[in-house]
Design a protein around this motif. Structure first.
Motif, short mmCIF file in Angstrom:
data_model
loop_
_atom_site.label_atom_id
_atom_site.label_comp_id
_atom_site.label_asym_id
_atom_site.label_seq_id
_atom_site.Cartn_x
_atom_site.Cartn_y
_atom_site.Cartn_z
N HIS A 17 0.89 -1.03 0.11
CA HIS A 17 0.05 -0.03 -0.04
C HIS A 17 0.99 1.34 -0.09
O HIS A 17 0.59 2.27 -0.63
CB HIS A 17 -0.82 0.01 1.21
CG HIS A 17 -0.11 0.27 2.32
ND1 HIS A 17 0.46 -0.69 3.15
CD2 HIS A 17 -0.05 1.49 3.22
CE1 HIS A 17 0.77 -0.08 4.47
NE2 HIS A 17 0.49 0.97 4.36
N GLU A 70 -7.52 -5.72 -5.77
CA GLU A 70 -8.71 -4.99 -5.61
C GLU A 70 -8.70 -4.27 -4.23
O GLU A 70 -9.38 -3.17 -4.29
CB GLU A 70 -9.86 -6.00 -5.77
CG GLU A 70 -11.04 -5.28 -5.89
CD GLU A 70 -11.12 -4.48 -7.24
OE1 GLU A 70 -12.00 -3.40 -7.35
OE2 GLU A 70 -10.54 -4.97 -8.20
N THR A 71 -7.95 -5.08 -3.24
CA THR A 71 -8.05 -4.16 -1.77
C THR A 71 -7.22 -2.89 -2.00
O THR A 71 -7.73 -2.00 -1.46
CB THR A 71 -7.45 -5.10 -0.75
OG1 THR A 71 -8.28 -6.30 -0.59
CG2 THR A 71 -7.36 -4.45 0.41
N ARG A 73 -6.74 -1.13 -4.78
CA ARG A 73 -7.38 -0.51 -5.79
C ARG A 73 -8.46 0.29 -4.54
O ARG A 73 -8.62 1.69 -4.72
CB ARG A 73 -8.17 -1.15 -6.70
CG ARG A 73 -9.02 -0.23 -7.57
CD ARG A 73 -9.42 -1.16 -8.47
NE ARG A 73 -9.11 -0.73 -9.95
CZ ARG A 73 -9.09 -1.65 -10.87
NH1 ARG A 73 -9.81 -2.61 -11.05
NH2 ARG A 73 -8.49 -0.71 -12.16
N ASN A 74 -9.35 -0.37 -3.84
CA ASN A 74 -10.20 0.20 -2.98
C ASN A 74 -9.58 1.35 -1.94
O ASN A 74 -10.37 2.23 -1.78
CB ASN A 74 -11.02 -0.73 -2.37
CG ASN A 74 -11.80 -1.58 -3.35
OD1 ASN A 74 -12.19 -0.96 -4.50
ND2 ASN A 74 -12.28 -2.88 -2.99
N GLN A 75 -8.37 1.08 -1.55
CA GLN A 75 -7.89 1.93 -0.50
C GLN A 75 -7.12 3.06 -0.94
O GLN A 75 -6.46 3.56 -0.22
CB GLN A 75 -6.88 0.90 0.43
CG GLN A 75 -7.85 -0.05 1.41
CD GLN A 75 -6.70 -0.85 2.09
OE1 GLN A 75 -5.57 -1.01 1.77
NE2 GLN A 75 -7.46 -1.96 2.74
N ASP A 77 -7.59 5.69 -2.75
CA ASP A 77 -7.96 6.98 -2.91
C ASP A 77 -7.77 7.66 -3.90
O ASP A 77 -7.53 9.12 -3.78
CB ASP A 77 -7.46 8.03 -1.30
CG ASP A 77 -8.38 9.33 -1.16
OD1 ASP A 77 -9.55 9.22 -1.60
OD2 ASP A 77 -7.61 10.11 -0.68
#
Length: 139
Positions: A17, A70-71, A73-75, A77
């Protein structure tokens, strides 16, 4: 220097991340695009040891990697333009992706604390031959 199309090489690891955050910070002011790239190991290596009881290991590995991406991508911002999952070595995967897309920056992380990885980064071959800027982030 401005970057508008950034490729981020991520591993299925908690610190990936940070690479996405770095990419977002770089492209956000210019409304650039981010593509996530992850590699999966060649499952035939594992199948030769584990045999048929593991079933379709390739499918499981791809699914795990896709869920992880995908996680991310969703996190993020920030919108992620695309995700790529390739098999093989990092250097080869970066070369393949950069030949097919007009990236102007590649971001990689150093996911290992081993002395050998610090000496011989797995992206070194790509860095040596690439015309694209490469940012290696220590993790």
């Amino acid at each position: 220097m401005t970057y508008h199309n950034v490729l981020v090489a991520v591993a299925v690891a908690a610190d990936s991340h940070r690479l996405v955050e770095k990419a977002v910070a770089i492209v956000r002011p210019y409304h650039g695009k981010i593509t996530l790239l992850s590699m999966i190991a060649n499952p035939e290596i594992y199948n030769s040891f584990a045999g048929p009881m593991l079933g379709d290991l390739r499918s499981l590995m791809e699914e795990e990697t896709q869920l992880f991406m995908e996680t991310l991508r969703n996190q993020a911002d920030y919108p992620i333009a695309d995700t790529l999952i390739l098999q093989g070595e990092l250097g080869d995967s970066l070369q393949y992706a950069s030949q097919r897309h007009p990236f102007d920056l590649v971001i990689c992380g150093n996911h290992s604390d081993s002395i050998m990885n610090k000496i011989a980064c797995s992206a070194a071959r790509f860095v040596d031959t690439s015309q694209i800027d490469v940012l290696i982030v220590p993790l």
